[in-house]
Enzyme design. Structure first.
Site, PDB file in Angstrom:
ATOM      1  CG  ASP A  61      44.675 -11.334 143.905  1.00  0.00           C
ATOM      2  OD1 ASP A  61      44.598 -12.087 142.745  1.00  0.00           O
ATOM      3  OD2 ASP A  61      45.537 -11.889 144.950  1.00  0.00           O
ATOM      4  CD  GLU A  66      32.932  -5.716 144.837  1.00  0.00           C
ATOM      5  OE1 GLU A  66      31.732  -5.270 144.346  1.00  0.00           O
ATOM      6  OE2 GLU A  66      33.206  -6.962 144.883  1.00  0.00           O
ATOM      7  CG  ASP A  67      38.020  -7.708 147.019  1.00  0.00           C
ATOM      8  OD1 ASP A  67      37.087  -7.878 147.435  1.00  0.00           O
ATOM      9  OD2 ASP A  67      38.831  -8.564 146.322  1.00  0.00           O
ATOM     10  NE  ARG A  86      43.424  -8.410 146.569  1.00  0.00           N
ATOM     11  CZ  ARG A  86      42.101  -8.226 146.450  1.00  0.00           C
ATOM     12  NH1 ARG A  86      41.238  -9.379 146.541  1.00  0.00           N
ATOM     13  NH2 ARG A  86      42.027  -7.291 145.516  1.00  0.00           N
ATOM     14  NE  ARG A 132      41.299 -13.530 151.630  1.00  0.00           N
ATOM     15  CZ  ARG A 132      41.661 -13.503 150.440  1.00  0.00           C
ATOM     16  NH1 ARG A 132      41.227 -12.357 149.635  1.00  0.00           N
ATOM     17  NH2 ARG A 132      41.794 -14.526 149.573  1.00  0.00           N
ATOM     18  CG  HIS A 165      35.003 -11.661 149.458  1.00  0.00           C
ATOM     19  ND1 HIS A 165      35.807 -11.940 148.422  1.00  0.00           N
ATOM     20  CD2 HIS A 165      35.974 -11.072 150.288  1.00  0.00           C
ATOM     21  CE1 HIS A 165      37.121 -11.339 148.673  1.00  0.00           C
ATOM     22  NE2 HIS A 165      36.898 -11.007 149.775  1.00  0.00           N
ATOM     23  CB  CYS A 252      35.866  -8.704 142.947  1.00  0.00           C
ATOM     24  SG  CYS A 252      36.005 -10.227 141.921  1.00  0.00           S
TER      25      CYS A 252
HETATM   26  C1  CIR Z   1      41.790 -13.000 146.424  1.00  0.00           C
HETATM   27  O1  CIR Z   1      41.709 -14.143 146.863  1.00  0.00           O
HETATM   28  O2  CIR Z   1      41.786 -11.870 147.057  1.00  0.00           O
HETATM   29  C2  CIR Z   1      41.639 -12.627 144.899  1.00  0.00           C
HETATM   30  N1  CIR Z   1      42.267 -13.694 144.166  1.00  0.00           N
HETATM   31  C3  CIR Z   1      40.168 -12.665 144.381  1.00  0.00           C
HETATM   32  C4  CIR Z   1      39.423 -11.713 145.071  1.00  0.00           C
HETATM   33  C5  CIR Z   1      37.907 -11.773 144.723  1.00  0.00           C
HETATM   34  N2  CIR Z   1      37.418 -10.723 145.106  1.00  0.00           N
HETATM   35  C6  CIR Z   1      35.903 -10.325 145.268  1.00  0.00           C
HETATM   36  O3  CIR Z   1      35.370 -11.550 144.947  1.00  0.00           O
HETATM   37  N3  CIR Z   1      35.404  -9.349 145.791  1.00  0.00           N
END
Ligand code: CIR
Length: 257
Positions: A61, A66-67, A86, A132, A165, A252
């Site tokens: 991922d 962005e995360d 992650r 999260r 999110h 993201c």
């Molecule tokens: C997750 O579940 O963490 C990733 N598959 C998707 C993250 C998407 N991030 C976001 O929208 N900021």
């Protein structure tokens, strides 16, 4: 705010091993790469210079960069992602961030924070408490925001349908204007004339990104583009359908500053 730079990461060939709650099928790696390249082109055409990081095969991922980090004024904050799988991603982006930021903070345990839960709205920083991001992570970021002269606004999105999110369901366009789903709009407590509510069926497009003179919008959501045009915003459609299969939105895929 002018966006001068964006950091992105090439999709992992193992992207289908990432976390998802969607039932849209497995993403195709070649298609994801094509969409990612077009996304980078859209960022460049909007005036951002783009740093492209190598794919990270250990973290399927990790292209959702962005995360992993948040920019608050002149400070970069490495997050502590809520999903254990992650959790190491922020360290993999530290070097790229150090090129542009001398001041780097870190969210620490027991806090968790995903960058997708942070929406910079000028003098305010909206921070989602979500599946999260927990309260400790949100409060750590709130302290950093206050230090940067911004007012933090905590929004609990845990009961908002479709909001992995905060920014799954809302975006800031600048000029005091927002895009939001009908479900999240009341929680933002903004004047109604400031919030463009996406049409039923276009909820996914509420995650859009203003880059200088244009708004990048997920391809396939014409009502939102029409509404944006009516509000004076030029928009550019960008196909991110392969990333949607992994719960990813348009924002993201990049860290912008
Ligand atoms: C997750 O579940 O963490 C990733 N598959 C998707 C993250 C998407 N991030 C976001 O929208 N900021």
């Amino acid at each position: 705010m002018r966006v001068a730079h964006a950091i992105v990461r090439l999709p992992s060939s193992a992207l289908a091993d990432g976390i998802t709650s969607a039932s849209l099928g497995a993403p195709a790696y070649a298609d994801a790469c094509r969409q990612h390249a077009a996304y980078c082109d859209a960022l460049r055409q909007s005036g951002a210079s783009v740093t492209v990081l190598d794919a990270d095969l250990r973290h399927p991922d990790a292209h959702f960069v962005e995360d992993a980090a948040v920019v608050v004024g002149s400070t970069a904050v490495l997050t502590r992602p809520g999903a254990p799988a992650r959790r190491d991603e922020p360290q993999t982006i530290r070097d790229a961030i150090s090129v542009s930021f001398s001041r780097i903070e870190q969210i620490v345990a027991p806090g968790t924070l995903d960058g997708g839960d942070v929406c910079d709205a000028g003098d305010r920083l909206f921070i989602g408490i979500s599946q999260r991001t927990n309260r400790s992570g949100a409060e750590q970021l709130a302290r950093i925001a206050r230090g940067a002269g911004k007012t933090p606004v905590l929004v609990d999105v845990r009961d908002v349908a479709g909001a992995l999110h905060l920014k799954s369901a809302m975006s800031y366009l600048g000029d005091g204007n927002f895009v939001a789903t009908a479900a999240i709009a009341p929680l933002l407590r903004e004047p109604p004339e400031r919030v463009c509510i996406v049409a039923p069926g276009e909820e996914y497009a509420a995650n859009c990104v203003r880059i200088n003179a244009v708004v990048l919008v997920a391809a396939g959501y014409p009502h939102l583009r029409t509404a944006l045009a009516g509000a004076g915003y030029a928009s550019v459609p960008v196909d991110v359908s392969e990333f949607r299969k992994m719960d990813g939105g348009l924002s993201c895929l990049s860290l912008r500053f």
